[in-house]
Design a protein around this motif. Structure first.
Motif, PDB file in Angstrom:
ATOM      1  N   UNK A  18       0.930  -1.350   0.073  1.00 35.73           N
ATOM      2  CA  UNK A  18      -0.145  -0.059  -0.211  1.00 35.73           C
ATOM      3  C   UNK A  18       0.772   1.399  -0.014  1.00 35.73           C
ATOM      4  N   UNK A  19       1.863   1.178   0.551  1.00 35.64           N
ATOM      5  CA  UNK A  19       2.909   2.547   0.998  1.00 35.64           C
ATOM      6  C   UNK A  19       4.247   2.577   0.152  1.00 35.64           C
ATOM      7  N   UNK A  20       4.394   1.613  -0.773  1.00 34.80           N
ATOM      8  CA  UNK A  20       5.783   1.729  -1.319  1.00 34.80           C
ATOM      9  C   UNK A  20       5.682   2.897  -2.207  1.00 34.80           C
ATOM     10  N   UNK A  21       6.887   3.666  -2.452  1.00 35.98           N
ATOM     11  CA  UNK A  21       6.930   4.874  -3.078  1.00 35.98           C
ATOM     12  C   UNK A  21       5.882   5.858  -2.618  1.00 35.98           C
ATOM     13  N   UNK A  22       5.658   5.835  -1.388  1.00 31.76           N
ATOM     14  CA  UNK A  22       4.858   6.832  -0.983  1.00 31.76           C
ATOM     15  C   UNK A  22       5.662   7.928  -0.066  1.00 31.76           C
ATOM     16  N   UNK A  38       0.528  10.898   7.827  1.00 30.81           N
ATOM     17  CA  UNK A  38      -0.226  11.111   6.777  1.00 30.81           C
ATOM     18  C   UNK A  38       0.524  10.749   5.473  1.00 30.81           C
ATOM     19  N   UNK A  39       0.367   9.756   4.827  1.00 34.67           N
ATOM     20  CA  UNK A  39       1.286   9.524   3.449  1.00 34.67           C
ATOM     21  C   UNK A  39       0.358   9.550   2.298  1.00 34.67           C
ATOM     22  N   UNK A  40       1.122  10.010   1.333  1.00 31.96           N
ATOM     23  CA  UNK A  40       0.526   9.945   0.077  1.00 31.96           C
ATOM     24  C   UNK A  40       1.463   8.956  -0.956  1.00 31.96           C
ATOM     25  N   UNK A  41       0.546   7.915  -1.227  1.00 29.73           N
ATOM     26  CA  UNK A  41       0.975   6.939  -1.898  1.00 29.73           C
ATOM     27  C   UNK A  41       0.195   6.374  -3.050  1.00 29.73           C
TER      28      UNK A  41
END
Length: 86
Positions: A18-22, A38-41
């Motif tokens: 879900x979060x790789x390259x985020x 808060x992560x944008x991915x």
């Protein structure tokens, strides 16, 4: 559920999907030992809750709207300095 190697491997795998390259956009303290990242991915915003409390340690993605603490601790400032934008 016990926190063993299999569980940690599966957790890391799911979070990596879900979060790789985020990118970490913001870090909010919820309490002294809980933080909301808060992560944008992959074109979506994700909320990653990390709790390091002794009685209830956990890490998971959440969709809830949580109340952020306005009291920023030194550790939260440290996290913001070195992790935000990364």
């Amino acid at each position: 559920m016990s926190l063993d190697g299999r569980f940690l491997k599966r957790l890391a795998s799911e979070l990596n999907e879900q979060l790789s390259s985020g990118r970490i956009q913001r870090i909010h303290p919820l309490s002294k030992a809980e933080f909301l990242f808060l992560i944008r991915a992959k074109g979506q915003n994700h909320k990653l809750l990390i709790s390091a409390s002794a009685g209830l340690n956990r890490i998971h993605l959440t969709d809830r709207d949580l109340d952020y603490s306005t009291n920023v601790t030194g550790f939260c400032s440290f996290l913001r300095k070195y992790l935000e934008g990364g």
